[in-house]
Each structure stands twice: as structure tokens, then as C-alpha cells.
Design an enzyme around this catalytic site. Sequence first.
Site, PDB file in Angstrom:
ATOM      1  N   THR A  36      46.812  83.946   7.700  1.00 51.58           N
ATOM      2  CA  THR A  36      47.872  83.490   6.557  1.00 51.58           C
ATOM      3  C   THR A  36      46.895  82.384   6.050  1.00 51.58           C
ATOM      4  N   GLU A  84      53.822  79.827  12.560  1.00 50.10           N
ATOM      5  CA  GLU A  84      54.022  79.078  11.442  1.00 50.10           C
ATOM      6  C   GLU A  84      54.232  77.661  11.819  1.00 50.10           C
ATOM      7  N   SER A  85      53.544  76.702  11.237  1.00 50.52           N
ATOM      8  CA  SER A  85      53.366  75.275  11.846  1.00 50.52           C
ATOM      9  C   SER A  85      53.879  74.208  10.994  1.00 50.52           C
ATOM     10  N   THR A 125      55.245  72.243  21.326  1.00 52.99           N
ATOM     11  CA  THR A 125      55.322  71.030  20.496  1.00 52.99           C
ATOM     12  C   THR A 125      56.360  70.199  21.059  1.00 52.99           C
ATOM     13  N   ASP A 126      55.961  68.925  20.909  1.00 48.43           N
ATOM     14  CA  ASP A 126      57.191  67.847  21.363  1.00 48.43           C
ATOM     15  C   ASP A 126      58.522  67.883  20.343  1.00 48.43           C
ATOM     16  N   GLU A 127      58.135  68.311  19.433  1.00 50.87           N
ATOM     17  CA  GLU A 127      59.460  68.638  18.223  1.00 50.87           C
ATOM     18  C   GLU A 127      60.358  69.185  18.906  1.00 50.87           C
ATOM     19  N   TYR A 150      61.440  74.876  12.020  1.00 48.30           N
ATOM     20  CA  TYR A 150      60.242  75.020  12.597  1.00 48.30           C
ATOM     21  C   TYR A 150      60.561  74.712  13.964  1.00 48.30           C
ATOM     22  N   SER A 151      61.015  73.585  14.537  1.00 46.15           N
ATOM     23  CA  SER A 151      61.052  73.104  15.788  1.00 46.15           C
ATOM     24  C   SER A 151      62.163  74.245  16.713  1.00 46.15           C
ATOM     25  N   LYS A 154      60.446  77.303  17.435  1.00 41.97           N
ATOM     26  CA  LYS A 154      59.388  76.987  18.837  1.00 41.97           C
ATOM     27  C   LYS A 154      60.092  76.744  19.906  1.00 41.97           C
ATOM     28  N   TYR A 207      57.142  59.902   2.897  1.00 44.39           N
ATOM     29  CA  TYR A 207      58.674  60.446   2.875  1.00 44.39           C
ATOM     30  C   TYR A 207      59.323  58.964   3.433  1.00 44.39           C
ATOM     31  N   ARG A 214      54.754  58.927  14.966  1.00 43.32           N
ATOM     32  CA  ARG A 214      54.356  60.027  15.440  1.00 43.32           C
ATOM     33  C   ARG A 214      53.226  59.616  16.521  1.00 43.32           C
TER      34      ARG A 214
HETATM   35  P1  NAD Z   1      47.929  76.194  12.050  1.00 40.72           P
HETATM   36  O1  NAD Z   1      49.042  76.489  11.041  1.00 40.72           O
HETATM   37  O2  NAD Z   1      46.607  75.498  11.620  1.00 40.72           O
HETATM   38  O3  NAD Z   1      47.238  77.474  12.585  1.00 40.72           O
HETATM   39  C1  NAD Z   1      48.233  78.841  12.714  1.00 40.72           C
HETATM   40  C2  NAD Z   1      47.307  79.897  12.922  1.00 40.72           C
HETATM   41  O4  NAD Z   1      48.262  80.938  13.140  1.00 40.72           O
HETATM   42  C3  NAD Z   1      46.709  80.339  11.631  1.00 40.72           C
HETATM   43  O5  NAD Z   1      45.341  80.558  11.848  1.00 40.72           O
HETATM   44  C4  NAD Z   1      47.400  81.377  11.168  1.00 40.72           C
HETATM   45  O6  NAD Z   1      46.556  82.399  10.422  1.00 40.72           O
HETATM   46  C5  NAD Z   1      47.806  82.088  12.329  1.00 40.72           C
HETATM   47  N1  NAD Z   1      49.020  82.892  12.383  1.00 40.72           N
HETATM   48  C6  NAD Z   1      50.237  82.663  11.495  1.00 40.72           C
HETATM   49  N2  NAD Z   1      51.154  83.725  11.757  1.00 40.72           N
HETATM   50  C7  NAD Z   1      50.409  84.639  12.561  1.00 40.72           C
HETATM   51  C8  NAD Z   1      50.832  85.804  12.835  1.00 40.72           C
HETATM   52  N3  NAD Z   1      51.884  86.547  12.625  1.00 40.72           N
HETATM   53  N4  NAD Z   1      49.922  86.627  13.709  1.00 40.72           N
HETATM   54  C9  NAD Z   1      48.731  86.073  13.895  1.00 40.72           C
HETATM   55  N5  NAD Z   1      48.074  84.778  13.563  1.00 40.72           N
HETATM   56  C10 NAD Z   1      49.111  84.172  12.877  1.00 40.72           C
HETATM   57  O7  NAD Z   1      48.488  75.596  13.145  1.00 40.72           O
HETATM   58  P2  NAD Z   1      47.947  74.368  14.162  1.00 40.72           P
HETATM   59  O8  NAD Z   1      48.386  73.203  13.780  1.00 40.72           O
HETATM   60  O9  NAD Z   1      46.860  74.885  14.605  1.00 40.72           O
HETATM   61  O10 NAD Z   1      49.014  74.861  15.394  1.00 40.72           O
HETATM   62  C11 NAD Z   1      48.663  75.639  16.519  1.00 40.72           C
HETATM   63  C12 NAD Z   1      49.809  75.989  17.671  1.00 40.72           C
HETATM   64  O11 NAD Z   1      50.083  74.524  18.177  1.00 40.72           O
HETATM   65  C13 NAD Z   1      51.172  76.055  16.693  1.00 40.72           C
HETATM   66  O12 NAD Z   1      51.868  77.061  17.774  1.00 40.72           O
HETATM   67  C14 NAD Z   1      51.975  74.681  16.888  1.00 40.72           C
HETATM   68  O13 NAD Z   1      53.437  75.199  16.798  1.00 40.72           O
HETATM   69  C15 NAD Z   1      51.164  74.102  18.119  1.00 40.72           C
HETATM   70  N6  NAD Z   1      51.243  72.534  17.926  1.00 40.72           N
HETATM   71  C16 NAD Z   1      50.827  72.116  16.819  1.00 40.72           C
HETATM   72  C17 NAD Z   1      50.594  70.688  16.749  1.00 40.72           C
HETATM   73  C18 NAD Z   1      49.710  69.954  15.660  1.00 40.72           C
HETATM   74  O14 NAD Z   1      49.831  68.638  15.718  1.00 40.72           O
HETATM   75  N7  NAD Z   1      49.342  70.841  14.710  1.00 40.72           N
HETATM   76  C19 NAD Z   1      51.043  69.801  17.828  1.00 40.72           C
HETATM   77  C20 NAD Z   1      51.599  70.587  18.957  1.00 40.72           C
HETATM   78  C21 NAD Z   1      51.761  71.907  18.914  1.00 40.72           C
HETATM   79  O1  DAU Z   2      54.491  66.802  16.892  1.00 44.13           O
HETATM   80  C1  DAU Z   2      53.812  68.001  16.856  1.00 44.13           C
HETATM   81  C2  DAU Z   2      54.027  68.750  15.500  1.00 44.13           C
HETATM   82  O2  DAU Z   2      53.257  67.715  14.619  1.00 44.13           O
HETATM   83  C3  DAU Z   2      53.534  69.927  15.374  1.00 44.13           C
HETATM   84  O3  DAU Z   2      54.479  70.805  16.104  1.00 44.13           O
HETATM   85  C4  DAU Z   2      53.538  70.671  13.919  1.00 44.13           C
HETATM   86  O4  DAU Z   2      53.040  71.843  14.047  1.00 44.13           O
HETATM   87  C5  DAU Z   2      52.730  69.805  13.298  1.00 44.13           C
HETATM   88  O5  DAU Z   2      52.920  70.070  11.696  1.00 44.13           O
HETATM   89  C6  DAU Z   2      53.250  68.067  12.937  1.00 44.13           C
HETATM   90  O6  DAU Z   2      54.526  68.118  12.563  1.00 44.13           O
HETATM   91  P1  DAU Z   2      54.893  66.594  11.833  1.00 44.13           P
HETATM   92  O7  DAU Z   2      55.945  67.173  10.765  1.00 44.13           O
HETATM   93  O8  DAU Z   2      55.026  65.527  12.455  1.00 44.13           O
HETATM   94  O9  DAU Z   2      53.508  66.562  10.812  1.00 44.13           O
HETATM   95  P2  DAU Z   2      53.152  66.113   9.082  1.00 44.13           P
HETATM   96  O10 DAU Z   2      51.882  66.222   9.177  1.00 44.13           O
HETATM   97  O11 DAU Z   2      53.781  67.121   8.440  1.00 44.13           O
HETATM   98  O12 DAU Z   2      53.976  64.869   9.082  1.00 44.13           O
HETATM   99  C7  DAU Z   2      53.775  63.672   9.958  1.00 44.13           C
HETATM  100  C8  DAU Z   2      54.431  62.776   9.601  1.00 44.13           C
HETATM  101  O13 DAU Z   2      54.376  62.267   8.050  1.00 44.13           O
HETATM  102  C9  DAU Z   2      55.885  63.144   9.425  1.00 44.13           C
HETATM  103  O14 DAU Z   2      56.659  62.067   9.695  1.00 44.13           O
HETATM  104  C10 DAU Z   2      56.171  63.261   8.021  1.00 44.13           C
HETATM  105  C11 DAU Z   2      55.437  62.460   7.080  1.00 44.13           C
HETATM  106  N1  DAU Z   2      54.636  62.962   5.869  1.00 44.13           N
HETATM  107  C12 DAU Z   2      54.044  64.283   5.973  1.00 44.13           C
HETATM  108  C13 DAU Z   2      53.642  64.629   4.712  1.00 44.13           C
HETATM  109  C14 DAU Z   2      53.046  66.100   4.860  1.00 44.13           C
HETATM  110  C15 DAU Z   2      54.690  62.132   4.795  1.00 44.13           C
HETATM  111  O15 DAU Z   2      55.338  61.124   4.809  1.00 44.13           O
HETATM  112  N2  DAU Z   2      54.251  62.597   3.741  1.00 44.13           N
HETATM  113  C16 DAU Z   2      53.677  63.862   3.534  1.00 44.13           C
HETATM  114  O16 DAU Z   2      53.395  64.457   2.318  1.00 44.13           O
END
Ligand code: NAD
Ligand code: DAU
Length: 340
Positions: A36, A84-85, A125-127, A150-151, A154, A207, A214
Site C-alpha cells: 500500500t 492500516e496503521s 498496540t497499546d492504543e 484504528y485502535s 486493532k 495537535y 507517548r
Molecule cells: P506501516 O503502516 O509502516 O506498515 C504496514 C505494512 O502493512 C505496509 O508495508 C503495508 O503495505 C502492509 N499492508 C497494509 N495492508 C495490507 C494488506 N491488506 N495485506 C498485506 N499487507 C498490507 O505500519 P507499522 O508502523 O510498521 O506497524 C506495523 C504493525 O505494528 C501494525 O500492526 C501496527 O498496528 C503495529 N504497531 C505499530 C506501532 C508504531 O509505533 N508504529 C506500535 C505498536 C504496534
Molecule cells: O502507540 C502505538 C501507536 O503509535 C501505533 O499503534 C500506531 O500505529 C502509530 O501510528 C502510533 O500512533 P500515534 O497516533 O501515537 O502516532 P502519530 O505519530 O500519528 O502521533 C504521535 C503523537 O503526535 C500523537 O499524540 C499525535 C501527535 N501529532 C501527530 C502528527 C502526525 C501531532 O501533534 N502532529 C502531527 O502532525
Amino acid sequence: MKLLVTGGAGFIGSNFVRYMVNKYPEYNIVNLDLLTYAGNLENLKDIENAANYKFVRGDIADREFINGLFQEEKFDYVLNFAAESHVDRSITDPGIFVQTNIQGTLALLDAAKTFGVTKYLQVSTDEVYGTLGETGYFTEDTPLAANSPYSASKAGADLLVRAYHETFGLPVNITRCSNNYGPYHFPEKLIPLMIINALHDKELPIYGDGLNIRDWLHVEDHCQAIDLVLHKGRNGEVYNVGGNNERTNIEIVKTILKHLNKPESLMKFVKDRPGHDRRYAIDATKLRTELGWSPKYNFDTGIEQTINWYLNNREWWENIISGEYQDYVKSQYGGRLGVE
Ligand code: NAD
Ligand code: DAU
């Protein structure tokens, strides 16, 4: 030993694939990713020709395709990172979150049940726990109280994973990690977005009042935790993952500006995210005491290394923000690219 890693072209998935390919040369690792907007094979350029690694493009929610893949590959371990994250995208388009995060997880669980696996690990995720006030921590017993689409998707997936263990005896684990940072983090998320905007002297949108908290963990520490849970986690158990690095968003942004030698006047307070969770903080005692996990990274050095990675890998993020990478994916693969 054969592993299916879904979402292995994303931020955490690609760091995990690299970690496993290098650590376990005797394992065969299949990376299944839909590519994606968030999936990027450039993340894995250095290991794409490794003998124990293979990439397959596909959708985890496509049952026919998933069943065919399981039948052909006979996986021992399944690790589901695909999702979708991004919270903000889930507010504007929740449907794809239900489709991928819930229907996709269900399709994988059904295939794991039909074809049999040693372990199914759901990367959550902790969310799913919702939000904390000024004190306290999320433990594995904290009730699920997801606040964003999203959460909620999940949390729904987590409950299905639990149900497949309780009802069908599927060997499962769920990990629930706090916010990750590190290399290959997609530029829509707070840390990479702020680094890239600052480098362009563009406004940094914060925001609300910017005091949301976090609990940041380096992505490699998350990978190590998943490796431990995969091999040593007790069946049916949930493990929280977090490094006790609580920071307000303003603190994060100021750290980035200071490192890049940019003025704080770039910070711009904008409309808050609807349903914005105030504070996340993880209690990872279970993972530490039961499985002996401890994070390697100290936040101050980890964030500095991460900022330097973005400075040294401009081409990687410039291709993403210019749309060049998605043009390449369309020309190579065509088909559905997910939310754009
Ligand atoms: P990301 O958005 O960077 O990556 C998601 C990946 O999944 C992408 O490569 C995308 O192409 C693939 N994907 C999406 N839909 C798909 C589908 N239908 N089939 C196959 N592949 C698909 O996400 P991330 O930040 O790497 O998060 C990975 C996992 O970890 C997620 O499940 C997220 O909920 C979890 N997580 C993320 C964080 C964080 O801080 N980023 C923290 C805790 C948990
Ligand atoms: O806690 C784990 C989660 O962390 C994962 O499950 C999610 O996939 C991952 O995207 C992340 O979620 P957050 O919403 O915490 O992450 P994000 O980077 O979007 O935002 C972090 C914080 O910053 C949140 O309080 C919103 C704020 N923010 C974010 C963006 C993109 C801003 O203030 N400005 C911004 O432009």
C-alpha cells in the site's frame, strides 16, 4: 523453520525482517505485503537477495490467495504486522481499517487453523487500552477501551486472536507495544514528519496543546521483544512492550529542532485530533521478568541516531514524498495500492 511475516515492507515489519534474516540464517522468511502507500521494498534493499528471504505481494484479506499460500508454503510461524496503521487516516476512512485489520486478521487465523502452525503472533498496540490520565500504566489486564477507528480495529483483531485460542486451541500470542521510532518510519508519523518539515523550514503542526504523552521505544528493541515472544511466549498470553520513555509531543519536537539547529518558531499549534488519547505508558514487567527482555536503546542516543538516519538517507524519503516510489509500484505491480 518457515516464517510468514505479513506487512514486512512497512516500518516495523521491514526492521523485523532484516533482524530475523540476519539472526536466523537457517530460517526461511516469507514477507507478504500488499505494498500500500506505506509498504516500501526499498526498506529491504540490503537483504533482498538473501538466500533465506522471499517477497510475495498480496492482500492478507484475500482468503483464496492466503489459503493457497499457506497450502504451498506450510508455515511454522505466522507474524501479523500487516495493518492500516495511521490514526489520522482512520478518522477520514475507517472502512479500510476494518477490512485489513479485522477481516485480514480473520483470514490469517482461519488459514493458521486449517493448515496448522506452531505459533500465530499478532503484533498489536497499546492504543487498544485507550487513554491514561496523569498517572498509572497499561498492564496486560487493563480493559480494552479503544478510542479511534484504528485502535478499535486493532482491538477487534486482538479479540479474534484470543477467541481462536480459547475456542479452537490455536497457539497464539499478542504483543502490545508503545510508539516506535527509528529508521524507515513513514513520513506521515510525528517524528519523521517533523524532521522532514524542519529540514524544509516548513511549519511543524502540533495537535492541540502538544502535551499529549507517548512512550517511545526504538524499533530494534520492539523486534527483539517479538523474537522472544515468538520463541518463548506462553501460548494464549498477551505481552506488553514499552521502554518507559514518556515524552510530551512538544518535548519530541523541541529535541528534533535542537538537533537540526532550527528555530522553535517553526512549531505551529493546530486543531486537535478528534478523540486524541492523552497519555500512553506501558508496564512491561511481564515481558521483562518472564522472558528476560530489556531494551538496548537509551532514548537520547536513539533519537539522535534516528535524526541522523533521516539526514543520511534523504533519497529514501524524497522518493516517498515526491510519489516516485508509488509510481514504481504501479508500473511493476499495478492493482490496488490501499489508501492513498
Ligand atoms: P506501516 O503502516 O509502516 O506498515 C504496514 C505494512 O502493512 C505496509 O508495508 C503495508 O503495505 C502492509 N499492508 C497494509 N495492508 C495490507 C494488506 N491488506 N495485506 C498485506 N499487507 C498490507 O505500519 P507499522 O508502523 O510498521 O506497524 C506495523 C504493525 O505494528 C501494525 O500492526 C501496527 O498496528 C503495529 N504497531 C505499530 C506501532 C508504531 O509505533 N508504529 C506500535 C505498536 C504496534
Ligand atoms: O502507540 C502505538 C501507536 O503509535 C501505533 O499503534 C500506531 O500505529 C502509530 O501510528 C502510533 O500512533 P500515534 O497516533 O501515537 O502516532 P502519530 O505519530 O500519528 O502521533 C504521535 C503523537 O503526535 C500523537 O499524540 C499525535 C501527535 N501529532 C501527530 C502528527 C502526525 C501531532 O501533534 N502532529 C502531527 O502532525
